[in-house]
Design a protein around this motif. Sequence first.
Motif, PDB file in Angstrom:
ATOM      1  N   ASN A  43      32.523  35.849  37.823  1.00 11.14           N
ATOM      2  CA  ASN A  43      33.670  35.638  38.819  1.00 11.14           C
ATOM      3  C   ASN A  43      32.927  35.215  40.455  1.00 11.14           C
ATOM      4  O   ASN A  43      32.948  35.891  41.167  1.00 11.14           O
ATOM      5  CB  ASN A  43      34.459  36.873  39.017  1.00 11.14           C
ATOM      6  N   CYS A  44      32.646  33.823  40.384  1.00 16.95           N
ATOM      7  CA  CYS A  44      31.949  33.505  41.596  1.00 16.95           C
ATOM      8  C   CYS A  44      32.797  33.244  42.707  1.00 16.95           C
ATOM      9  O   CYS A  44      32.384  33.460  43.781  1.00 16.95           O
ATOM     10  CB  CYS A  44      31.305  32.055  41.064  1.00 16.95           C
ATOM     11  N   LEU A  45      33.957  33.302  42.458  1.00 17.23           N
ATOM     12  CA  LEU A  45      35.173  33.308  43.569  1.00 17.23           C
ATOM     13  C   LEU A  45      35.600  34.757  43.868  1.00 17.23           C
ATOM     14  O   LEU A  45      36.724  34.919  44.442  1.00 17.23           O
ATOM     15  CB  LEU A  45      36.285  32.219  43.339  1.00 17.23           C
ATOM     16  N   GLY A  46      35.082  35.645  43.158  1.00 21.85           N
ATOM     17  CA  GLY A  46      35.897  37.024  43.139  1.00 21.85           C
ATOM     18  C   GLY A  46      36.891  36.849  42.248  1.00 21.85           C
ATOM     19  O   GLY A  46      37.299  35.926  41.314  1.00 21.85           O
ATOM     20  N   HIS A  47      38.039  38.128  42.185  1.00 20.87           N
ATOM     21  CA  HIS A  47      38.906  38.298  41.361  1.00 20.87           C
ATOM     22  C   HIS A  47      40.207  37.717  42.035  1.00 20.87           C
ATOM     23  O   HIS A  47      40.434  37.784  43.255  1.00 20.87           O
ATOM     24  CB  HIS A  47      39.152  39.759  40.783  1.00 20.87           C
ATOM     25  N   ALA A 285      38.909  23.101  39.850  1.00 22.14           N
ATOM     26  CA  ALA A 285      39.648  23.915  41.106  1.00 22.14           C
ATOM     27  C   ALA A 285      38.314  24.795  41.556  1.00 22.14           C
ATOM     28  O   ALA A 285      38.023  24.824  43.108  1.00 22.14           O
ATOM     29  CB  ALA A 285      40.709  24.676  40.790  1.00 22.14           C
ATOM     30  N   VAL A 286      37.688  25.479  40.697  1.00 24.87           N
ATOM     31  CA  VAL A 286      36.512  26.338  41.142  1.00 24.87           C
ATOM     32  C   VAL A 286      35.292  25.589  41.942  1.00 24.87           C
ATOM     33  O   VAL A 286      34.898  25.928  42.776  1.00 24.87           O
ATOM     34  CB  VAL A 286      35.944  27.239  39.909  1.00 24.87           C
ATOM     35  N   LEU A 287      35.050  24.382  41.175  1.00 26.69           N
ATOM     36  CA  LEU A 287      33.989  23.579  41.836  1.00 26.69           C
ATOM     37  C   LEU A 287      34.326  23.037  43.181  1.00 26.69           C
ATOM     38  O   LEU A 287      33.383  23.149  44.022  1.00 26.69           O
ATOM     39  CB  LEU A 287      33.338  22.426  40.716  1.00 26.69           C
ATOM     40  N   LYS A 288      35.389  22.672  43.189  1.00 31.94           N
ATOM     41  CA  LYS A 288      35.888  22.094  44.592  1.00 31.94           C
ATOM     42  C   LYS A 288      35.900  22.835  45.714  1.00 31.94           C
ATOM     43  O   LYS A 288      35.538  22.822  46.830  1.00 31.94           O
ATOM     44  CB  LYS A 288      37.469  21.449  44.475  1.00 31.94           C
TER      45      LYS A 288
END
Length: 389
Positions: A43-47, A285-288
């Motif tokens: 979860n690199c961007l958290g939950h 979306a995560v990478l952006k």
Amino acid sequence: MNNQYLMNTYARFDVIFEKGRGSKLYDTKGREYIDFVAGVAVNCLGHNHPVIVNALAEQSKMLMHVSNLYWNVPQLELAEMLGTHSRHDKVFFCNSGTEAVESAVKLARKYGKSKEEGKYELLYMENSFHGRTMGALAVTGQEKYQTSFMPLMEGVKMVKFNNAEDLTQKMNAGVCGVIIEPIQGEGGILPASKEFLETARKLCDQYDALLIYDEVQCGIGRTGKLFAYEIYGIVPDILCIAKGLGGGFPIGAMMAVKKAADAFVPGDHGCTFGGNPLGCAVSLAVLKELICGGIIEKVEGKSRYIIEKLDELKKEYKNIKGIQGMGLMLGIRLESDSKVFVEKCFERGLLTVGAGKNVVRLVPPLNVTEDEIDAAMVIIREVFEETKA
Ligand code: PLP
């Protein structure tokens, strides 16, 4: 706690999680936990990050799955995004880390075969971890994962990690690939030395073997760069990624430079769900967000902040033998077993996870805040205080 329907494959904590927000998790009783496990570096961007929730909602309204008999828009866009942000020309999509490694093993074998008969040996590192499927297991350098499943795939040989002499001795014309985690994760948060990777690169070039990095755990911004190889400046021919790639949605990928990638032709490899529109849209979306949202560039500062605090603790508590790792992939090496320490953190509402025998692993979301770090450090200090001899 036991469950009558679930197979007994994990030693689980006595907790049932229900929801999450950022770096916090909440169990069914409403208790809050600070999450420094993040699904083990997933979860690199958290939950429940809005970017992920939104990408899932929007893409699911458009198209969720379509066979790889056809092209789909998010897969094409994600492939381009990965291609333009890496030194690799082509990508194969799958769903997990072990599948990414499995794909790499097959690609290296096919590449070797295309060069000469008998060029099929894979060299792997002692203390490494590459996954649970039979190919990945065969190149995992820890017997405890392997013993019950013998016989494993043949044509593999173990090398001492960070030992250039041993690697040089074991390298020969029959080797098709050398697989290395730039930072060993499960093995205890142990970074490869630059000299070792340089030797591996040189030997692979000399013997026309493929250098494979398993960045399933250490990739996707964890080190403060999108890929760990950027820290070392030593580029592999094949790169395996997963975990953080989907920020919580299952997706994995195996990337390769053209000369390696070209060994695969239609029919050699495949994956029904690999590159499905939903997973690719989320990953995009995560990478952006990681890259354009400035999250990766802040990792190094957060890392330094944590290390400073851990260094202070190290002066006070002799149970701490060392602080290791990079970026937000850090380990506290203890004199004692890490299990008790991890359990005591859990009791106080902080999730950590062991690595190796005596390392407490800290792999929080990459957007963890300073306040959350401070709160985690208070708990870590309390546990050292409670357990001091
Ligand atoms: N490779 C590395 C370096 C890992 O850390 C892991 C999992 O922890 C894997 C491969 C396997 O990934 P997965 O569990 O997604 O199959």
